[in-house]
Design an enzyme around this catalytic site. Structure first.
Site: not given
Length: 441
Positions: A193, A225, A248, A273, A339-340, A427, A432
């Protein structure tokens, strides 16, 4: 307690490795179906929906969705001196590193009168999320806010879940960190939210909210999360996001010389975590694997959040992975894209230079992930779920955009006019070329 995966003698491609390495069963794709109705409700019903979801998910209906200024000041005044000193030191270190990340403008002169410039411009307004479910993260406030401030963003808003034991306001240390950093727009809103509020804005329905509770932002960042990550995926395109920073992950590449106590402690540090947190050891040493497994049993039973840690370590997202040698292990961790990533091997620094997929790399026995979480000066908001293959961690670059400025004079345009016309006609876009020719009639 923790699963074993034996990859010794198996010649697997990077694609095949992705399928055999551990990942959480509940992924972002699954969670999007659950959070889509939440996003729609916040978009259409604003503050009413925010209060309803706070009552449902956080067990409290906030009186103030926007945190009063006095509550921020009081939180800082009441903060324990040692915690304040630690937060101030973290801010100093993170600011020092992030000030060096600022990209530089440049100018290229291709010919006389032909110039292209590029300048970096901060986005106008950002929404920064700090988790507050199973744990609270003033450190995440620092990581988000400092990076945005060093980018020069003029408008910053922070959201963190309301806490039942803090009168429906975010955790007091979260509020204190905001006050330390000079952020006065703070919301008692959590989860998907909060992401929806930032993306679409929210109208207030009570006098203290005002006519508009929260204006929409340009970029939403911050860890969370799997539901926060899913919400960010769903609003991407309406706003920019940093990455899908979900539960994590830690991967450790270690050889037989690593200390099993260090390795086990580091795995547990991330497992605490979230039950969905991933803890992965990759090693060619059967002896180290056995010693770490034994230490995990002892340390898990002794740690404060033992149940959460045990669920994380026993889950399908965690494992001890046996490999043929360190070179094989390097292939495995690169395919995993953690991640780590800790490297606890001989010549760890040299190996770190060869890694191409990791959110952040921690080199040697004295660079644990916990250092990066708080005090290294690096940013701990990092890509998870394999997103490190294509995404970076949070930084100044997350809050700026490149604007190119093109300036040619008449002679410089004339020099390339025929070539523009040739390509435009090829093209089948003749107008153009005609737009260029019109300047020389």
């Amino acid at each position: 307690m923790i699963n074993r995966i034996d990859l010794r003698g198996r010649d697997l491609s990077a694609r095949e490795l992705v399928h055999v390495l551990p990942r959480a069963e509940l992924g972002v794709e699954d969670a999007t179906h659950l959070v889509a109705p939440i996003i729609d409700a916040v978009r259409t019903r604003g503050a009413d929906a925010l209060r309803e979801y706070a009552e449902r998910f956080d067990g409290v209906r906030p009186e103030h969705l926007r945190v009063p200024a006095q509550a921020l000041a009081d939180a800082l005044n009441d903060l324990a001196p040692d915690v304040r000193a630690a937060l101030e030191e973290s801010i100093r270190r993170v600011r020092t590193v992030h000030s060096a990340q600022r990209p530089q403008d440049f100018t290229v002169r291709l010919a006389d009168g032909a110039e292209v410039r590029q300048r970096w411009v901060p986005v106008r307004r950002v929404g920064l999320y700090a988790p507050g479910g199973l744990a609270v993260y003033p450190s995440s406030v620092i990581m988000n806010v400092v990076a945005a401030q060093e980018a020069g963003v003029p408008g910053l808003a922070v959201a963190s879940p309301p806490q039942k034991d803090n009168g429906g306001l975010p955790h007091a240390t979260i509020l204190a960190a905001c006050e330390l950093l000079g952020v006065d727009e703070v919301y008692a809103v959590g989860g998907a939210q909060a992401v929806a509020m930032f993306a679409y804005g929210a109208a207030g329905t009570q006098p203290q909210d005002g006519e508009t509770l929260c204006d929409p932002v340009n970029v939403v960042t911050g860890p969370g999360n799997v539901f926060v990550a899913a919400a960010k995926r769903l609003v991407r395109g309406v706003v920019g996001i940093d990455a899908e920073a979900g539960p994590t992950e830690i991967a450790i590449l270690a050889d037989g010389g690593a200390d099993p106590g260090h390795v086990a402690s580091d795995l547990i540090s991330q497992a605490e975590h979230d039950p969905l947190a991933a803890a992965v050891l990759v090693t060619p040493s059967v002896e180290l694997a056995g010693a770490v497994e034994a230490r995990l049993v002892d340390l898990t039973s002794a740690t404060k959040h033992s149940q959460r840690v045990a669920l994380s370590l026993a889950g399908p997202q965690s494992a001890v992975v046996l490999v043929d040698d360190v070179e094989h292990g390097l292939e495995v961790v690169d395919a995993y894209g953690a991640e780590h990533l800790e490297i606890q091997t001989a010549d760890a620094a040299a190996l770190a230079e060869r890694v191409t997929s990791a959110g952040a790399i921690f080199v040697g026995a004295y660079s644990p992930v916990s250092l990066g979480d708080y005090m290294a000066g690096s940013n701990h908001v990092l890509p998870t779920g394999g997103c490190a293959h294509f995404a970076s961690g949070l930084g100044v670059h997350s809050f700026v955009k490149a604007v190119q400025v093109i300036e040619y004079d008449r002679e410089a345009l004339a020099e390339v006019a025929d070539r523009i016309v040739a390509v435009a006609n090829d093209e089948d876009l003749p107008a153009h070329g005609e737009a260029v020719r019109a300047r020389f009639l």
